[in-house]
Design a protein around this motif. Structure first.
Motif, PDB file in Angstrom:
ATOM      1  N   SER A  67       0.814  -1.217   0.000  1.00 29.31           N
ATOM      2  CA  SER A  67       0.000   0.000   0.000  1.00 29.31           C
ATOM      3  C   SER A  67       0.848   1.266   0.000  1.00 29.31           C
ATOM      4  O   SER A  67       0.318   2.369   0.103  1.00 29.31           O
ATOM      5  CB  SER A  67      -0.926   0.008   1.218  1.00 29.31           C
ATOM      6  N   LEU A  68       2.166   1.093  -0.131  1.00 31.31           N
ATOM      7  CA  LEU A  68       3.097   2.222  -0.100  1.00 31.31           C
ATOM      8  C   LEU A  68       3.495   2.608  -1.518  1.00 31.31           C
ATOM      9  O   LEU A  68       3.866   1.760  -2.322  1.00 31.31           O
ATOM     10  CB  LEU A  68       4.335   1.842   0.715  1.00 31.31           C
ATOM     11  N   ARG A  69       3.418   3.916  -1.804  1.00 32.80           N
ATOM     12  CA  ARG A  69       3.796   4.415  -3.127  1.00 32.80           C
ATOM     13  C   ARG A  69       4.783   5.562  -2.949  1.00 32.80           C
ATOM     14  O   ARG A  69       4.494   6.541  -2.250  1.00 32.80           O
ATOM     15  CB  ARG A  69       2.562   4.912  -3.892  1.00 32.80           C
ATOM     16  N   ILE A  70       5.960   5.429  -3.579  1.00 33.03           N
ATOM     17  CA  ILE A  70       7.016   6.433  -3.455  1.00 33.03           C
ATOM     18  C   ILE A  70       7.287   7.021  -4.829  1.00 33.03           C
ATOM     19  O   ILE A  70       7.689   6.311  -5.750  1.00 33.03           O
ATOM     20  CB  ILE A  70       8.301   5.814  -2.872  1.00 33.03           C
ATOM     21  N   ASP A  71       7.061   8.312  -4.979  1.00 33.63           N
ATOM     22  CA  ASP A  71       7.258   9.017  -6.246  1.00 33.63           C
ATOM     23  C   ASP A  71       8.526   9.852  -6.133  1.00 33.63           C
ATOM     24  O   ASP A  71       8.554  10.861  -5.441  1.00 33.63           O
ATOM     25  CB  ASP A  71       6.036   9.893  -6.532  1.00 33.63           C
ATOM     26  N   LEU A  72       9.577   9.418  -6.837  1.00 35.12           N
ATOM     27  CA  LEU A  72      10.858  10.109  -6.741  1.00 35.12           C
ATOM     28  C   LEU A  72      10.794  11.499  -7.353  1.00 35.12           C
ATOM     29  O   LEU A  72      11.322  12.463  -6.792  1.00 35.12           O
ATOM     30  CB  LEU A  72      11.950   9.287  -7.438  1.00 35.12           C
ATOM     31  N   HIS A  73      10.151  11.625  -8.510  1.00 33.33           N
ATOM     32  CA  HIS A  73      10.104  12.919  -9.203  1.00 33.33           C
ATOM     33  C   HIS A  73       9.348  13.960  -8.376  1.00 33.33           C
ATOM     34  O   HIS A  73       9.801  15.099  -8.210  1.00 33.33           O
ATOM     35  CB  HIS A  73       9.440  12.757 -10.571  1.00 33.33           C
ATOM     36  N   ALA A  74       8.212  13.562  -7.826  1.00 30.01           N
ATOM     37  CA  ALA A  74       7.407  14.486  -7.011  1.00 30.01           C
ATOM     38  C   ALA A  74       7.876  14.516  -5.558  1.00 30.01           C
ATOM     39  O   ALA A  74       7.423  15.359  -4.786  1.00 30.01           O
ATOM     40  CB  ALA A  74       5.933  14.083  -7.062  1.00 30.01           C
TER      41      ALA A  74
END
Length: 228
Positions: free
Chosen positions: A126-133
């Motif tokens: 359930s974890l989402r990591i957005d490097l760009h944002a």
């Protein structure tokens, strides 16, 4: 891993003086038992029980830990075979400690650059990591973290199933490969666990480092209807 015990100990002392946690082993068998704990390997081709090129090949088949061959062999064939077996650099004896450290730093810089080229968005459960944002979502809800906390979590998430050593964390999150890891990492890990709502998101591997985990979801309960 060096074939000459006295030379190996002298090298370990020099590396320790420059802030590295260096450990010497005498055989290829010992190397295969311990290499997964290392951030970088120095491999001598002339080992008592296993050809150094074969050792490089075995290690490279299972992981991408950086390898520098340090040897008295100075033939083109040995260089080619070592590089094809997976070594990242090749240093011929005799060498200066300054040169070796410069080569170690160069290899580790390449490793950091390769890590920084990883995918922009990582999803783990359930974890989402957005490097760009530079955004973290847990169950589609934003999680507010500091810059270093984000970098630390992204590093762990970019290596699923792998243990990231404390020295790797210091090198890639704090850009400090020379200092001994102190309580800084533990403080950031503790903060992240609190913000993510479970200590299971980050697993401590005692004496080595940390690994990203996935907490089990709570069992959903449903009403039980009485039968007539």
């Amino acid at each position: 891993m060096q074939s000459e015990p006295h030379a190996a100990e002298f090298l370990m002392m020099g590396l320790r003086r420059h802030g590295y946690h260096a450990v010497a082993v005498d055989t290829g068998a010992e190397t295969l038992q311990q290499y997964q704990k290392a951030d970088l390997l120095l491999v001598d081709l002339d080992l008592p029980d296993l050809e150094g090129v074969e050792l490089c090949r075995i290690i490279r088949a299972s992981c991408d830990v950086p390898i520098i061959v340090v040897t008295a062999r100075d033939t083109e064939l040995d260089r080619v075979l070592s590089l094809r077996a997976g070594s990242d650099d090749y240093v011929v004896k005799p060498y200066s400690l300054a040169e070796l450290i410069a080569r170690i730093e160069a290899v580790m810089r390449r490793v950091r650059l390769q890590s920084s080229a990883a995918e922009d968005i990582i999803t783990v459960g359930s974890l989402r990591i957005d490097l760009h944002a530079r955004e973290i979502l847990l169950d589609n809800m934003p999680v507010e973290v500091t810059r270093k906390e984000f970098d630390l979590l992204y590093l762990l998430a970019s290596r699923p199933g792998s243990v990231v050593s404390r020295r790797q964390i210091m090198a890639q999150v704090w850009s400090d490969a020379g200092s001994k890891p102190g309580r800084t990492i533990d403080t950031h890990v503790s903060s992240l666990r609190g913000k993510l709502g479970s200590s299971n998101w980050i697993t401590t591997v005692r004496g080595v480092g940390f690994r990203l985990g996935v907490p089990p979801r709570p069992r959903s309960t449903s009403p039980v209807a009485d039968s007539a």
